[in-house]
Design an enzyme around this catalytic site. Structure first.
Site, short mmCIF file in Angstrom:
data_model
loop_
_atom_site.label_atom_id
_atom_site.label_comp_id
_atom_site.label_asym_id
_atom_site.label_seq_id
_atom_site.Cartn_x
_atom_site.Cartn_y
_atom_site.Cartn_z
N ASP A 46 -3.02 7.88 -6.30
CA ASP A 46 -4.79 7.85 -6.77
C ASP A 46 -4.82 9.15 -6.29
OD1 ASP A 46 -4.65 7.37 -3.81
OD2 ASP A 46 -5.88 6.20 -3.53
N ASN B 118 -10.20 -2.13 4.62
CA ASN B 118 -11.57 -3.76 3.85
C ASN B 118 -10.33 -3.74 2.82
OD1 ASN B 118 -10.58 -1.62 2.12
ND2 ASN B 118 -12.92 -1.00 0.78
N HIS C 284 -8.31 -2.93 0.58
CA HIS C 284 -7.95 -1.74 -0.69
C HIS C 284 -6.81 -1.49 -0.57
CE1 HIS C 284 -9.26 2.17 1.02
NE2 HIS C 284 -8.59 2.19 0.83
N GLU D 230 -10.53 -1.85 -4.89
CA GLU D 230 -11.22 -2.25 -3.94
C GLU D 230 -11.64 -3.58 -3.71
OE1 GLU D 230 -12.24 0.03 -1.58
OE2 GLU D 230 -13.12 2.04 -1.91
C1 F6R Z 1 -4.07 6.44 -0.04
C2 F6R Z 1 -4.14 5.45 -0.30
C3 F6R Z 1 -5.00 4.65 0.61
C4 F6R Z 1 -4.83 4.91 1.62
C5 F6R Z 1 -5.66 3.88 2.34
C6 F6R Z 1 -5.36 3.64 3.82
O1 F6R Z 1 -2.66 7.09 -1.74
O2 F6R Z 1 -4.28 4.82 -1.71
O3 F6R Z 1 -5.25 2.98 -0.16
O4 F6R Z 1 -3.26 4.34 1.19
O5 F6R Z 1 -7.06 4.24 3.14
O6 F6R Z 1 -4.95 5.24 4.54
P1 F6R Z 1 -4.57 5.99 5.86
O7 F6R Z 1 -3.34 5.77 5.90
O8 F6R Z 1 -5.47 6.74 6.17
O9 F6R Z 1 -5.22 4.86 6.71
#
Ligand code: F6R
Length: 239
Positions: A67, A136, A138, A143
């Site tokens: 992403d 959450n 995701h 989301e």
């Molecule tokens: C990042 C991504 C997100 C993160 C998630 C956890 O490329 O796709 O889904 O993996 O938000 O983020 P952290 O590792 O910062 O807790």
């Protein structure tokens, strides 16, 4: 789902790094699906160390990131392209031309999403996908919602994600409100998936995933459908 419990973040990172290195040794032209965020930083640092010691080469690897914020310039130090360059690509022998991140500057984000989805298809899918997990639930920027998209698409970030990611920006107001993300279908094309989670803030997300029921309002639960998922997490996630 295979579960690997590690004593701390360092062990989690190293276990994941060994799995990535094993994949690349077995198939030097692997397609790696990569994630950003705090969770995989240690993994990338360990892979850089392994590369420096001559234990692994990324010369023939192609990467596709999950992403990117939208809109955002690749030179913005909060962009995922900038993250990947500075935390991984700049330090190993991967050919930058073979690294792919959705284009946060695309004039037409819908067309960019289509291009990216086609790219993943043309690459023959992902051999090994690294995932973090949002508090959450995701996955990528898929989301929680009543409907989840299969293909790469433009999405609005939820307030919870904006708040969680605000720590990297000057303020929550500076967090882009949209993102380009692979869809659940693009991610599910990966032959193997590693989900990494560390710290008590991920407890709720991981326990919901391990309950083995599926809920689009908690996208990570969909991973129960995939035949080859390994969760590598720290012990406090499961307390
Ligand atoms: C990042 C991504 C997100 C993160 C998630 C956890 O490329 O796709 O889904 O993996 O938000 O983020 P952290 O590792 O910062 O807790």
């Amino acid at each position: 789902m295979n579960i690997v419990v590690c004593k701390d973040y360092e062990e989690m990172s190293l276990r994941a790094a060994h799995m990535v290195a094993a994949q690349v040794k077995e198939k030097p032209n692997s397609v790696l699906g990569l994630a950003t965020g705090s969770t995989p930083e240690g993994l990338y640092a360990d892979l850089i160390e392994m590369y420096k010691k001559g234990e692994v080469s990324f010369k023939n690897v192609t990467s596709v990131n999950l992403d990117e914020y939208y809109p955002i310039a690749p030179t913005n130090d909060q962009s995922y392209r900038y993250f990947m360059n500075t935390k991984f690509f700049d330090h190993v022998d991967i050919d930058k031309a073979n690294t792919n991140v959705p284009d946060g500057t695309a004039a037409d984000p819908v067309a960019e999403s289509k291009r990216y989805e086609q790219l993943v298809t043309d690459l023959g899918g992902i051999d090994l996908q690294i995932l973090g997990i949002g508090r959450n639930g995701h996955i990528g920027f898929n989301e929680p919602d009543t409907k989840l998209m299969l293909d790469t698409h433009v999405t609005a970030l939820t307030e919870s994600t904006i708040e969680a990611n605000a720590r990297f920006f000057a303020s929550a107001n500076d967090v882009p409100r949209k993102a380009l993300t692979m869809g659940m279908g693009s991610i599910f094309k990966a032959r193997k998936i590693i989900v990494m989670a560390s710290g008590s803030s991920k407890k709720g997300a991981v326990s919901a995933m391990l309950e083995r029921s599926v809920d689009t309002n908690f996208p990570a639960t969909m991973l129960n459908f995939h035949p080859d998922v390994t969760l590598i997490c720290t012990a406090d996630v499961l307390d």
